[in-house]
Design a protein around this motif. Structure first.
Motif, PDB file in Angstrom:
ATOM      1  N   ARG A   1     -38.050  74.672 -15.900  1.00 19.00           N
ATOM      2  CA  ARG A   1     -38.732  75.383 -16.989  1.00 19.00           C
ATOM      3  C   ARG A   1     -39.117  76.798 -16.568  1.00 19.00           C
ATOM      4  N   LEU A   2     -39.504  76.948 -15.309  1.00 26.68           N
ATOM      5  CA  LEU A   2     -39.864  78.275 -14.810  1.00 26.68           C
ATOM      6  C   LEU A   2     -38.663  79.205 -14.852  1.00 26.68           C
ATOM      7  N   VAL A   3     -37.485  78.709 -14.422  1.00 31.58           N
ATOM      8  CA  VAL A   3     -36.275  79.519 -14.439  1.00 31.58           C
ATOM      9  C   VAL A   3     -35.951  79.969 -15.859  1.00 31.58           C
ATOM     10  N   ILE A   4     -36.046  79.036 -16.822  1.00 35.17           N
ATOM     11  CA  ILE A   4     -35.759  79.373 -18.216  1.00 35.17           C
ATOM     12  C   ILE A   4     -36.761  80.399 -18.731  1.00 35.17           C
ATOM     13  N   ALA A   5     -38.038  80.220 -18.377  1.00 39.27           N
ATOM     14  CA  ALA A   5     -39.059  81.170 -18.825  1.00 39.27           C
ATOM     15  C   ALA A   5     -38.785  82.566 -18.286  1.00 39.27           C
ATOM     16  N   LEU A   6     -38.389  82.638 -17.008  1.00 33.73           N
ATOM     17  CA  LEU A   6     -38.069  83.937 -16.411  1.00 33.73           C
ATOM     18  C   LEU A   6     -36.868  84.566 -17.097  1.00 33.73           C
ATOM     19  N   ALA A   7     -35.864  83.742 -17.402  1.00 36.71           N
ATOM     20  CA  ALA A   7     -34.662  84.256 -18.050  1.00 36.71           C
ATOM     21  C   ALA A   7     -34.992  84.794 -19.435  1.00 36.71           C
ATOM     22  N   LEU A   8     -35.832  84.080 -20.191  1.00 32.90           N
ATOM     23  CA  LEU A   8     -36.202  84.554 -21.517  1.00 32.90           C
ATOM     24  C   LEU A   8     -37.015  85.836 -21.437  1.00 32.90           C
ATOM     25  N   THR A   9     -37.807  85.990 -20.366  1.00 30.59           N
ATOM     26  CA  THR A   9     -38.544  87.238 -20.170  1.00 30.59           C
ATOM     27  C   THR A   9     -37.585  88.398 -19.986  1.00 30.59           C
ATOM     28  N   VAL A  10     -36.511  88.173 -19.230  1.00 29.40           N
ATOM     29  CA  VAL A  10     -35.487  89.203 -19.047  1.00 29.40           C
ATOM     30  C   VAL A  10     -34.919  89.645 -20.386  1.00 29.40           C
ATOM     31  N   TYR A  11     -34.789  88.699 -21.320  1.00 36.23           N
ATOM     32  CA  TYR A  11     -34.209  89.015 -22.621  1.00 36.23           C
ATOM     33  C   TYR A  11     -35.257  89.475 -23.635  1.00 36.23           C
ATOM     34  N   GLY A  12     -36.424  89.825 -23.168  1.00 40.26           N
ATOM     35  CA  GLY A  12     -37.412  90.414 -24.061  1.00 40.26           C
ATOM     36  C   GLY A  12     -37.901  89.470 -25.153  1.00 40.26           C
TER      37      GLY A  12
ATOM     38  N   ILE B   1     -36.349  87.846 -27.220  1.00 43.54           N
ATOM     39  CA  ILE B   1     -35.534  87.870 -28.422  1.00 43.54           C
ATOM     40  C   ILE B   1     -34.823  86.531 -28.536  1.00 43.54           C
ATOM     41  N   SER B   2     -35.020  85.821 -29.632  1.00 41.29           N
ATOM     42  CA  SER B   2     -34.409  84.505 -29.764  1.00 41.29           C
ATOM     43  C   SER B   2     -33.159  84.535 -30.638  1.00 41.29           C
ATOM     44  N   ALA B   3     -33.086  85.463 -31.584  1.00 43.36           N
ATOM     45  CA  ALA B   3     -31.914  85.522 -32.459  1.00 43.36           C
ATOM     46  C   ALA B   3     -31.837  86.901 -33.103  1.00 43.36           C
ATOM     47  N   GLU B   4     -30.628  87.363 -33.331  1.00 46.95           N
ATOM     48  CA  GLU B   4     -30.464  88.671 -33.967  1.00 46.95           C
ATOM     49  C   GLU B   4     -29.057  88.801 -34.529  1.00 46.95           C
TER      50      GLU B   4
ATOM     51  N   TYR C   1     -26.173  86.441 -32.412  1.00 46.25           N
ATOM     52  CA  TYR C   1     -26.439  85.660 -31.211  1.00 46.25           C
ATOM     53  C   TYR C   1     -27.804  84.992 -31.283  1.00 46.25           C
ATOM     54  N   ARG C   2     -27.921  83.913 -30.545  1.00 42.87           N
ATOM     55  CA  ARG C   2     -29.146  83.115 -30.536  1.00 42.87           C
ATOM     56  C   ARG C   2     -29.413  82.618 -29.128  1.00 42.87           C
ATOM     57  N   LEU C   3     -30.652  82.742 -28.691  1.00 42.70           N
ATOM     58  CA  LEU C   3     -31.087  82.264 -27.382  1.00 42.70           C
ATOM     59  C   LEU C   3     -32.197  81.245 -27.605  1.00 42.70           C
ATOM     60  N   ALA C   4     -31.988  80.009 -27.174  1.00 41.31           N
ATOM     61  CA  ALA C   4     -33.002  78.981 -27.406  1.00 41.31           C
ATOM     62  C   ALA C   4     -32.810  77.821 -26.443  1.00 41.31           C
ATOM     63  N   LYS C   5     -33.933  77.310 -25.913  1.00 43.63           N
ATOM     64  CA  LYS C   5     -33.936  76.130 -25.060  1.00 43.63           C
ATOM     65  C   LYS C   5     -32.958  76.227 -23.893  1.00 43.63           C
ATOM     66  N   GLY C   6     -32.904  77.407 -23.284  1.00 44.04           N
ATOM     67  CA  GLY C   6     -32.083  77.575 -22.104  1.00 44.04           C
ATOM     68  C   GLY C   6     -30.605  77.748 -22.382  1.00 44.04           C
TER      69      GLY C   6
ATOM     70  N   SER D   1     -18.817  82.734 -27.931  1.00 41.87           N
ATOM     71  CA  SER D   1     -19.195  82.402 -26.559  1.00 41.87           C
ATOM     72  C   SER D   1     -20.426  81.517 -26.585  1.00 41.87           C
ATOM     73  N   VAL D   2     -20.402  80.444 -25.800  1.00 42.36           N
ATOM     74  CA  VAL D   2     -21.572  79.574 -25.666  1.00 42.36           C
ATOM     75  C   VAL D   2     -21.779  79.280 -24.186  1.00 42.36           C
ATOM     76  N   GLY D   3     -23.023  79.019 -23.834  1.00 40.08           N
ATOM     77  CA  GLY D   3     -23.311  78.734 -22.430  1.00 40.08           C
ATOM     78  C   GLY D   3     -24.798  78.604 -22.189  1.00 40.08           C
ATOM     79  N   THR D   4     -25.207  78.821 -20.946  1.00 42.37           N
ATOM     80  CA  THR D   4     -26.598  78.637 -20.546  1.00 42.37           C
ATOM     81  C   THR D   4     -27.231  79.952 -20.120  1.00 42.37           C
ATOM     82  N   ILE D   5     -28.573  79.972 -20.174  1.00 38.78           N
ATOM     83  CA  ILE D   5     -29.360  81.110 -19.719  1.00 38.78           C
ATOM     84  C   ILE D   5     -29.878  80.792 -18.321  1.00 38.78           C
ATOM     85  N   THR D   6     -29.605  81.661 -17.366  1.00 45.16           N
ATOM     86  CA  THR D   6     -30.089  81.452 -16.006  1.00 45.16           C
ATOM     87  C   THR D   6     -30.968  82.627 -15.598  1.00 45.16           C
ATOM     88  N   SER D   7     -31.588  82.527 -14.439  1.00 40.90           N
ATOM     89  CA  SER D   7     -32.434  83.626 -13.958  1.00 40.90           C
ATOM     90  C   SER D   7     -31.620  84.871 -13.647  1.00 40.90           C
TER      91      SER D   7
END
Length: 238
Positions: free
Chosen positions: A3-14, A16-19, A40-45, A72-78
């Motif tokens: 969860r910490l890694v995902i939180a850090l990754a979302l911080t990198v992306y400001g 932003i969850s969808a646009e 694009y959409r960023l959610a739940k890692g 493109s689909v995939g995961t959010i990492t640190s």
């Protein structure tokens, strides 16, 4: 820890969850030549992105009504985005070519499949790419230009551009050239200008991009396009 890694990754992306971002492509000589839409959409890692481009005007005639779609689909990492699947589809006059990439990080391989459709499936080519990259070109674009700050200069390889052509290179544009590009595109005097060099089969292509305060592309300019010449891309809306 996950969860910490995902939180850090979302911080990198400001956060932003969808646009949805829209652009139009124009030529000084021929007017409007195309439309581009990025969702694009960023959610739940995880992330999901789709880019669609359609030709207009004289370009529609010259390219036989060409339309392109990338997903493109995939995961959010640190360290940014990591692709799991990438699909590129090109269509003109009812004929389609679909290229599908599947990433296998543990084995560091990317499986590649090409399908040609002329009303029905008539060809299916499968292979494993002779190189590995953890991102496709659409995921790389999101990492560079949709993370809430200007991109980091450097060289980047991405699935979707053959490795033998070389990396995508991005650099800060020299001040004198940057001023010229801002004037040409009627951009704010302090707007960041980045230079992209995109490799290809017939040599590299240079694209100058103007960014807003979040690092998103608002305008872009390139030259040396066959027949058409100069192309200018502008963001529509905010």
């Amino acid at each position: 820890m996950g969860r910490l890694v995902i939180a850090l990754a979302l911080t990198v992306y400001g956060f932003i969850s969808a646009e949805t971002i829209r652009y139009e492509v124009r030529s000084p000589l021929f007017g409007k030549l195309g439309d581009v839409r990025l969702d694009y959409r960023l959610a739940k890692g995880r992330y999901e992105a789709t880019l669609e481009a359609a030709t207009r005007g004289i370009a529609k005639t010259l390219t036989r009504h060409r339309r392109d779609r990338y997903r493109s689909v995939g995961t959010i990492t640190s360290r940014g985005l990591r692709s799991s699947r990438y699909e590129a589809q090109m269509e003109k006059k009812g004929k389609r070519e679909i290229t599908d990439y599947r990433f296998e990080p543990p084995r560091r391989i990317v499986k590649h499949k090409i399908r040609h459709k002329h009303g029905k499936l008539d060809k299916d080519t499968r292979e494993t790419l002779p190189y590995y990259s953890s991102r496709d070109v659409l995921a790389l674009y999101l990492d560079l230009f949709c993370r809430g700050r200007p991109p980091r200069p450097g060289s980047y390889y991405a699935v979707g551009i053959k490795r033998r052509y070389g990396p995508i290179r991005i650099a800060t544009t020299p001040p004198k050239k940057a001023r010229s590009i801002r004037r040409k595109l009627d951009a704010p005097k302090e707007a960041p200008v980045m230079t992209l060099v995109i490799p290809g089969k017939k040599g590299s292509h240079t694209l100058y991009t103007i960014l807003d305060s979040r690092g998103f592309v608002t305008r872009a300019y390139t030259v040396a396009i066959p027949v058409v010449g100069t192309l200018i891309l502008r963001r529509i809306g905010k």
